[in-house]
Enzyme design. Structure first.
Site, PDB file in Angstrom:
ATOM      1  N   GLN A  15      -1.877   4.696   9.208  1.00  0.00           N
ATOM      2  CA  GLN A  15      -1.711   4.866   8.265  1.00  0.00           C
ATOM      3  C   GLN A  15      -2.014   5.354   6.789  1.00  0.00           C
ATOM      4  OE1 GLN A  15      -1.951   0.738   8.988  1.00  0.00           O
ATOM      5  NE2 GLN A  15      -0.359   1.703  10.321  1.00  0.00           N
ATOM      6  N   GLY A  56       0.844   6.008  15.135  1.00  0.00           N
ATOM      7  CA  GLY A  56       1.276   6.948  16.569  1.00  0.00           C
ATOM      8  C   GLY A  56       0.062   8.042  15.967  1.00  0.00           C
ATOM      9  N   HIS A  57      -1.326   8.181  16.967  1.00  0.00           N
ATOM     10  CA  HIS A  57      -1.848   8.900  16.705  1.00  0.00           C
ATOM     11  C   HIS A  57      -1.509   9.762  17.866  1.00  0.00           C
ATOM     12  CE1 HIS A  57      -5.211   5.987  13.851  1.00  0.00           C
ATOM     13  NE2 HIS A  57      -3.613   6.229  13.265  1.00  0.00           N
ATOM     14  N   THR A  80       7.948   5.651  16.493  1.00  0.00           N
ATOM     15  CA  THR A  80       8.914   5.090  16.132  1.00  0.00           C
ATOM     16  C   THR A  80       9.848   6.280  16.633  1.00  0.00           C
ATOM     17  OG1 THR A  80       9.401   5.427  14.255  1.00  0.00           O
ATOM     18  CG2 THR A  80       8.871   3.179  14.399  1.00  0.00           C
ATOM     19  N   ASP A  93       0.095   9.222   9.310  1.00  0.00           N
ATOM     20  CA  ASP A  93       0.463  10.842  10.220  1.00  0.00           C
ATOM     21  C   ASP A  93       0.351  12.270   9.520  1.00  0.00           C
ATOM     22  OD1 ASP A  93       2.611   9.218  11.325  1.00  0.00           O
ATOM     23  OD2 ASP A  93       4.238   9.346  10.348  1.00  0.00           O
ATOM     24  N   GLU A  94      -1.042  11.953   8.607  1.00  0.00           N
ATOM     25  CA  GLU A  94      -1.577  13.078   8.907  1.00  0.00           C
ATOM     26  C   GLU A  94      -1.929  14.530   9.413  1.00  0.00           C
ATOM     27  OE1 GLU A  94      -2.203   9.933   7.189  1.00  0.00           O
ATOM     28  OE2 GLU A  94      -1.739  10.298   5.502  1.00  0.00           O
ATOM     29  N   ASN A 147       1.454  -0.067  14.119  1.00  0.00           N
ATOM     30  CA  ASN A 147       2.186   0.441  13.452  1.00  0.00           C
ATOM     31  C   ASN A 147       1.715   1.981  13.719  1.00  0.00           C
ATOM     32  OD1 ASN A 147      -0.198   0.156  12.424  1.00  0.00           O
ATOM     33  ND2 ASN A 147       1.254  -0.865  10.592  1.00  0.00           N
ATOM     34  N   ARG A 179      11.925   8.072  14.513  1.00  0.00           N
ATOM     35  CA  ARG A 179      12.807   8.626  13.054  1.00  0.00           C
ATOM     36  C   ARG A 179      12.080  10.134  12.407  1.00  0.00           C
ATOM     37  NH1 ARG A 179      10.511   2.978  10.009  1.00  0.00           N
ATOM     38  NH2 ARG A 179       9.303   3.566  10.558  1.00  0.00           N
ATOM     39  N   GLY A 189      -2.813  23.981  14.425  1.00  0.00           N
ATOM     40  CA  GLY A 189      -1.774  24.361  15.294  1.00  0.00           C
ATOM     41  C   GLY A 189      -2.630  22.523  16.410  1.00  0.00           C
ATOM     42  N   LYS A 219      -4.503  12.537  12.254  1.00  0.00           N
ATOM     43  CA  LYS A 219      -5.973  11.595  11.555  1.00  0.00           C
ATOM     44  C   LYS A 219      -6.284  11.591  13.777  1.00  0.00           C
ATOM     45  CE  LYS A 219      -3.948   8.074  10.157  1.00  0.00           C
ATOM     46  NZ  LYS A 219      -2.544   8.870   9.809  1.00  0.00           N
ATOM     47  N   GLY A 220      -5.005  11.252  14.890  1.00  0.00           N
ATOM     48  CA  GLY A 220      -5.716  11.678  16.225  1.00  0.00           C
ATOM     49  C   GLY A 220      -6.131  12.203  16.160  1.00  0.00           C
ATOM     50  N   LYS A 221      -5.528  13.498  16.264  1.00  0.00           N
ATOM     51  CA  LYS A 221      -6.089  15.325  16.741  1.00  0.00           C
ATOM     52  C   LYS A 221      -7.423  15.530  15.506  1.00  0.00           C
ATOM     53  CE  LYS A 221      -5.971  19.776  15.475  1.00  0.00           C
ATOM     54  NZ  LYS A 221      -5.294  21.445  15.580  1.00  0.00           N
ATOM     55  N   ARG A 227      -4.649 -18.014   6.697  1.00  0.00           N
ATOM     56  CA  ARG A 227      -5.106 -19.039   7.222  1.00  0.00           C
ATOM     57  C   ARG A 227      -4.371 -19.830   8.360  1.00  0.00           C
ATOM     58  NH1 ARG A 227      -7.080 -21.056   1.255  1.00  0.00           N
ATOM     59  NH2 ARG A 227      -4.842 -20.778   1.451  1.00  0.00           N
TER      60      ARG A 227
HETATM   61  P1  GDP Z   1      -2.117  10.931  13.040  1.00  0.00           P
HETATM   62  O1  GDP Z   1      -0.736   9.389  12.143  1.00  0.00           O
HETATM   63  O2  GDP Z   1      -2.195  11.494  11.218  1.00  0.00           O
HETATM   64  O3  GDP Z   1      -2.634  10.918  14.045  1.00  0.00           O
HETATM   65  O4  GDP Z   1      -0.731  12.342  12.880  1.00  0.00           O
HETATM   66  P2  GDP Z   1       0.708  11.837  14.653  1.00  0.00           P
HETATM   67  O5  GDP Z   1      -0.302  11.437  15.378  1.00  0.00           O
HETATM   68  O6  GDP Z   1       1.633  10.757  14.087  1.00  0.00           O
HETATM   69  O7  GDP Z   1       1.477  13.025  13.943  1.00  0.00           O
HETATM   70  C1  GDP Z   1       1.093  13.820  13.383  1.00  0.00           C
HETATM   71  C2  GDP Z   1       1.780  15.176  14.500  1.00  0.00           C
HETATM   72  O8  GDP Z   1       1.371  16.519  14.173  1.00  0.00           O
HETATM   73  C3  GDP Z   1       1.499  15.014  15.676  1.00  0.00           C
HETATM   74  O9  GDP Z   1       2.631  15.828  16.839  1.00  0.00           O
HETATM   75  C4  GDP Z   1       0.333  16.795  16.061  1.00  0.00           C
HETATM   76  O10 GDP Z   1       0.380  16.856  17.719  1.00  0.00           O
HETATM   77  C5  GDP Z   1       0.490  17.441  15.050  1.00  0.00           C
HETATM   78  N1  GDP Z   1      -0.469  18.345  14.538  1.00  0.00           N
HETATM   79  C6  GDP Z   1      -1.881  17.604  13.664  1.00  0.00           C
HETATM   80  N2  GDP Z   1      -2.433  19.132  13.179  1.00  0.00           N
HETATM   81  C7  GDP Z   1      -1.126  19.747  13.312  1.00  0.00           C
HETATM   82  C8  GDP Z   1      -1.314  21.556  13.173  1.00  0.00           C
HETATM   83  O11 GDP Z   1      -2.564  21.695  12.927  1.00  0.00           O
HETATM   84  N3  GDP Z   1       0.059  22.379  13.353  1.00  0.00           N
HETATM   85  C9  GDP Z   1       1.135  21.451  13.995  1.00  0.00           C
HETATM   86  N4  GDP Z   1       1.908  21.766  14.499  1.00  0.00           N
HETATM   87  N5  GDP Z   1       0.839  20.185  14.541  1.00  0.00           N
HETATM   88  C10 GDP Z   1       0.091  19.614  14.421  1.00  0.00           C
HETATM   89  P1  IMO Z   2       0.114   6.421  11.241  1.00  0.00           P
HETATM   90  O1  IMO Z   2      -1.591   5.518  12.059  1.00  0.00           O
HETATM   91  C1  IMO Z   2       3.588   6.636   9.030  1.00  0.00           C
HETATM   92  C2  IMO Z   2       4.945   2.626   7.917  1.00  0.00           C
HETATM   93  C3  IMO Z   2       5.902   2.275   8.094  1.00  0.00           C
HETATM   94  C4  IMO Z   2       6.946   1.693   6.787  1.00  0.00           C
HETATM   95  C5  IMO Z   2       5.793   1.168   6.084  1.00  0.00           C
HETATM   96  C6  IMO Z   2       5.404  -0.725   6.329  1.00  0.00           C
HETATM   97  O2  IMO Z   2       0.536   7.055  12.611  1.00  0.00           O
HETATM   98  O3  IMO Z   2      -0.184   7.414  10.123  1.00  0.00           O
HETATM   99  P2  IMO Z   2       4.874  -1.776   9.198  1.00  0.00           P
HETATM  100  O4  IMO Z   2       5.359  -1.684  10.051  1.00  0.00           O
HETATM  101  O5  IMO Z   2       3.175  -0.984   8.186  1.00  0.00           O
HETATM  102  O6  IMO Z   2       5.075  -2.805   8.575  1.00  0.00           O
HETATM  103  O7  IMO Z   2       5.622  -0.557   7.859  1.00  0.00           O
HETATM  104  O8  IMO Z   2       4.949   1.625   6.759  1.00  0.00           O
HETATM  105  N1  IMO Z   2       3.556   3.390   8.760  1.00  0.00           N
HETATM  106  C7  IMO Z   2       3.433   4.189   9.053  1.00  0.00           C
HETATM  107  N2  IMO Z   2       3.694   5.597   8.576  1.00  0.00           N
HETATM  108  N3  IMO Z   2       2.368   6.399   9.865  1.00  0.00           N
HETATM  109  C8  IMO Z   2       1.793   5.247  10.509  1.00  0.00           C
HETATM  110  O9  IMO Z   2       1.069   4.953  10.868  1.00  0.00           O
HETATM  111  C9  IMO Z   2       2.348   4.326   9.620  1.00  0.00           C
HETATM  112  N4  IMO Z   2       2.496   2.497  10.083  1.00  0.00           N
HETATM  113  C10 IMO Z   2       2.829   2.220   9.115  1.00  0.00           C
HETATM  114  O10 IMO Z   2       7.035   4.048   8.191  1.00  0.00           O
HETATM  115  O11 IMO Z   2       7.863   2.793   6.384  1.00  0.00           O
HETATM  116 MG    MG Z   3       1.223   9.025  13.442  1.00  0.00          MG
END
Ligand code: GDP
Ligand code: IMO
Ligand code: MG
Length: 421
Positions: free
Chosen positions: A221, A39-40, A298, A12-13, A37, A300, A411, A15-17, A142
């Site tokens: 991840q 969510g980008h 999720t 959730d760093e 699993n 959460r 942002g 990556k999608g953006k 396998r």
């Molecule tokens: P990913 O899984 O790495 O693609 O990240 P997620 O989409 O799960 O979570 C990143 C969240 O941070 C999303 O809700 C984005 O819209 C938000 N986001 C991304 N970059 C920034 C940023 O620079 N500032 C803020 N406030 N939110 C951001």
């Molecule tokens: P993105 O790509 C954050 C976490 C789960 C759990 C562990 C194992 O959006 O960054 P799994 O369903 O893979 O067996 O769960 O990994 N997890 C993530 N946490 N971002 C994700 O993906 C994740 N994918 C799995 O919360 O702790």
């Molecule tokens: Mg994510």
């Protein structure tokens, strides 16, 4: 030439953006591991879109998108995702390719994930319950079914055999499931999958690479969730570091050039497991609120804490990161001081290395403290405009990690980016 973009923390760093931004420079975006699993999140024309299996290049007309062999695919969720995106990108299917070697998540894999988690009680991984672990287990055991299998005449036989095996295991977990109900939607989704462009991804990519096309490998991840190097057993079931690109796409290490590593300006984790810099206090709560830290898959609440440079240095070492990207810097606009962990104290000794048994080791993070930015960076349009305090923080992080920062995200918006190099 293949560049890589991956998360350096627990996912959730952002990556999608960032993939969506970088995609304008690439011909192909290829997901190399993980599954639904992930969510980008992307904002396109102000509208929020969350991608789970489809690569984050789909909003660029010139980009082809490959779901690589290292990905595990749930046909039902993939089909749902396609229907949502097709509304805004009617030509999506012409630009989407799926590797025949990618493994399929069966409905019973999801049931097994839930049963396994329930049986672990308090020690549960906190899995997303998408069937990821059981599907990768069948892959390495396998027994798995692959996308290419759906076009073989005995696909139903293979499916029944695996399903029956799963039902037997579920019985051992004392779990009864209504698998009959799941089959009609599953086979409908398999039919839809058949209509997609199924390719031998490794040859497909090789052909494009020979034609000098530029590929961006998109990770899911984060490095600390890597099956080998993450905080085992609280990890996911794939290699999330750059090593996963070669076996998740079928490209050679020679083809890899830049490795973009993404970190938030602080740190989050969703699910169970060690998190040395976690803040179980008002500051952590304030970070969750300011960063809107709720899981994209999720929903959460995410656990929040300060940036952990010890863990980041480890992740950068493992993946050979050449360019650092810092996201969500704006979230810290109203925090002062801002802290960064620079070493761990373990049994009275200071170290900059992650211990083997991180789950059972008492870690006291040692911090460097920085004054807050002083002025909001969310309103800045260039790095030059940001305050000296912010620049000092960035210089410290970059020097500590011995890696140049190329981009800073300030942002959620598509254009809220400060480009450094
Ligand atoms: P990913 O899984 O790495 O693609 O990240 P997620 O989409 O799960 O979570 C990143 C969240 O941070 C999303 O809700 C984005 O819209 C938000 N986001 C991304 N970059 C920034 C940023 O620079 N500032 C803020 N406030 N939110 C951001
Ligand atoms: P993105 O790509 C954050 C976490 C789960 C759990 C562990 C194992 O959006 O960054 P799994 O369903 O893979 O067996 O769960 O990994 N997890 C993530 N946490 N971002 C994700 O993906 C994740 N994918 C799995 O919360 O702790
Ligand atoms: Mg994510």
């Amino acid at each position: 030439m293949v560049d890589v973009l991956l998360g350096l923390q627990w996912g959730d760093e952002g990556k999608g953006k960032i993939v969506d931004y970088l995609a304008s420079d690439y011909d192909i975006i290829a997901r190399f591991q993980g599954g639904p699993n992930a969510g980008h999140t992307l904002y396109v024309d102000g509208e929020k879109i969350v991608l789970h299996t489809i690569p984050s290049g789909v909003f660029h007309k010139h980009c082809l998108n490959l779901i690589g062999n290292g990905v595990v695919i749930d046909p039902v969720t993939l089909q749902k995702e396609i229907l949502i995106i097709e509304k805004v990108q009617p030509d999506l299917k012409q630009r989407l390719y799926v590797s025949t070697r990618a493994h399929l998540i069966l409905p019973t894999h999801r049931a097994l994930d839930a049963a396994s988690e329930a049986s672990k009680g308090l020690e549960k991984i906190g899995s997303t319950l998408k069937g990821i672990g059981p599907t990768y287990m069948d892959k390495t055991g396998r027994n798995g079914l692959r996308v290419g299998d759906i076009n073989t005449k005995d696909f139903h036989i293979k499916y029944n055999k695996l399903r029956d095996k799963h039902i037997e295991i579920l019985r051992q977990y004392n779990t009864q499931v209504n698998w009959q109900e799941w089959e009609a939607p599953f086979f409908e989704a398999i039919e839809a999958l058949r209509q997609l462009q199924l390719v031998n991804g490794e040859y497909w990519l090789d052909g494009h690479l020979k034609n000098n096309k530029k590929v961006l490998a998109e990770g899911a991840q984060g490095s600390m969730l890597d099956i080998d190097f993450g905080t085992y057993p609280f990890v996911t079931s794939s290699n999330t570091i750059s090593a996963g690109v070669c076996n998740g796409l079928g490209v050679s290490p020679h083809s890899i050039k830049e490795v973009y590593g993404i970190t938030k300006a602080y740190c989050t984790r969703v699910g169970s497991g060690p998190f040395p810099t976690e803040l179980n206090n008002d500051v952590g709560e304030a970070l969750r609120k300011a960063g809107n830290e709720f899981g994209a898959t999720t929903g959460r609440p995410r656990r929040c804490g300060w940036i952990d440079l010890v863990a980041l240095r480890y992740a950068i070492m493992l993946s050979g990161v050449t360019k650092l990207i810092i996201t969500k810097a704006d979230v810290l606009d109203n925090f002062s001081p801002v802290m960064a962990a620079t070493s761990y104290k373990i049994e009275g000794k200071e170290t900059k290395e992650l211990p083997f048994d991180i789950c059972n080791t008492e870690i006291e993070p040692m911090y460097n403290s920085f004054p807050g930015w002083g002025e909001p960076i969310s309103t800045c349009n260039t790095y030059a405009e940001t305050s000296q305090n912010f620049k000092d923080y960035c210089s410290f992080v970059s020097d500590y990690l011995a890696t140049p920062i190329s981009l800073i995200s300030n942002g959620t918006g598509r254009d809220q980016l400060l480009i450094i190099s």
